[in-house]
Design a protein around this motif. Structure first.
Motif, PDB file in Angstrom:
ATOM      1  N   LEU A  11      12.998  24.808  17.166  1.00 38.85           N
ATOM      2  CA  LEU A  11      11.603  25.034  17.504  1.00 38.85           C
ATOM      3  C   LEU A  11      10.699  24.171  16.633  1.00 38.85           C
ATOM      4  CD1 LEU A  11       9.416  26.808  18.869  1.00 38.85           C
ATOM      5  CD2 LEU A  11       9.726  28.408  16.992  1.00 38.85           C
ATOM      6  N   LEU A  42      13.149  32.757  14.838  1.00 40.94           N
ATOM      7  CA  LEU A  42      12.155  33.735  15.270  1.00 40.94           C
ATOM      8  C   LEU A  42      11.875  34.678  14.114  1.00 40.94           C
ATOM      9  CD1 LEU A  42      13.514  34.794  18.795  1.00 40.94           C
ATOM     10  CD2 LEU A  42      11.759  33.090  18.279  1.00 40.94           C
ATOM     11  N   ASP A  46       8.133  38.204  17.105  1.00 46.84           N
ATOM     12  CA  ASP A  46       7.954  37.036  17.977  1.00 46.84           C
ATOM     13  C   ASP A  46       8.613  37.325  19.328  1.00 46.84           C
ATOM     14  OD1 ASP A  46       6.748  35.638  15.912  1.00 46.84           O
ATOM     15  OD2 ASP A  46       8.414  34.232  15.610  1.00 46.84           O
ATOM     16  N   LEU A  48      10.347  35.555  22.625  1.00 50.92           N
ATOM     17  CA  LEU A  48      10.959  34.372  23.211  1.00 50.92           C
ATOM     18  C   LEU A  48      10.992  34.563  24.725  1.00 50.92           C
ATOM     19  CD1 LEU A  48      12.661  31.734  23.125  1.00 50.92           C
ATOM     20  CD2 LEU A  48      14.679  33.215  22.862  1.00 50.92           C
ATOM     21  N   TRP A  50      12.132  32.603  28.427  1.00 51.86           N
ATOM     22  CA  TRP A  50      12.936  31.503  28.949  1.00 51.86           C
ATOM     23  C   TRP A  50      12.970  31.535  30.463  1.00 51.86           C
ATOM     24  CZ3 TRP A  50      14.997  35.697  26.405  1.00 51.86           C
ATOM     25  CH2 TRP A  50      15.825  36.535  27.136  1.00 51.86           C
ATOM     26  N   ARG A  85      12.136  37.569  28.999  1.00 54.20           N
ATOM     27  CA  ARG A  85      11.599  37.453  27.638  1.00 54.20           C
ATOM     28  C   ARG A  85      12.215  38.536  26.776  1.00 54.20           C
ATOM     29  NH1 ARG A  85       6.005  36.858  27.609  1.00 54.20           N
ATOM     30  NH2 ARG A  85       6.194  36.042  29.694  1.00 54.20           N
ATOM     31  N   TRP A 112      11.831  27.040  27.422  1.00 56.88           N
ATOM     32  CA  TRP A 112      11.652  28.240  26.624  1.00 56.88           C
ATOM     33  C   TRP A 112      10.381  28.098  25.812  1.00 56.88           C
ATOM     34  CZ3 TRP A 112      11.703  27.578  21.298  1.00 56.88           C
ATOM     35  CH2 TRP A 112      12.309  26.415  20.814  1.00 56.88           C
ATOM     36  N   VAL A 114       8.089  30.288  22.472  1.00 56.51           N
ATOM     37  CA  VAL A 114       7.951  31.401  21.526  1.00 56.51           C
ATOM     38  C   VAL A 114       6.479  31.726  21.372  1.00 56.51           C
ATOM     39  CG1 VAL A 114       8.250  32.150  19.130  1.00 56.51           C
ATOM     40  CG2 VAL A 114      10.037  30.806  20.249  1.00 56.51           C
TER      41      VAL A 114
END
Length: 120
Positions: A11, A42, A46, A48, A50, A85, A112, A114
């Motif tokens: 990331l 992460l 957080d 995530l 995708w 997510r 993806w 974040v």
């Protein structure tokens, strides 16, 4: 233990160390019977998100490690596409992972993102 070739993407981080909430691409070619991964750090809280499609159904999971234990909050079998997510319950390196069928190489394309805890 047999080693497995993997693909890892990290990331992007802003200068403040906070996650940059922009789409990151997924573009993997995975040999028959092998795995491909996209990993990112992460923080607790957080989220995530995708979205992907694979050229053939493949096993997919979202995981992280606690010591030697592999924690799989998402584990899907034989999926050709997914959009979902997950909110991290702890700070760690988390990985999206695909396993190609034993007899077929696959490609996986998608993205993806974040969103930091409390962010968008």
């Amino acid at each position: 233990m047999k080693s497995i070739p993997i693909t890892i993407a990290l990331l992007a981080l802003g200068s403040s160390g906070n996650a940059v909430a922009k789409d990151q691409s997924i573009d993997l070619k995975i040999a028959a019977g092998k795995v491909g991964e996209v990993c990112m750090p992460l923080r607790a809280g957080d989220t995530l998100a995708w979205n992907f499609s694979a050229s053939a159904p493949a096993d997919f999971n979202l995981h992280h490690h606690i010591g030697k234990e592999v924690v799989l909050p998402v584990d899907r079998k034989a999926v050709a596409a997914d959009r979902a997510r997950h909110t991290a319950d702890r700070a760690n390196d988390w990985c999206l992972m695909w396993t190609a069928p034993a007899a077929q190489a696959i490609t996986v394309k998608g993205s993806w993102r974040v969103a930091a805890k409390g962010g968008k």
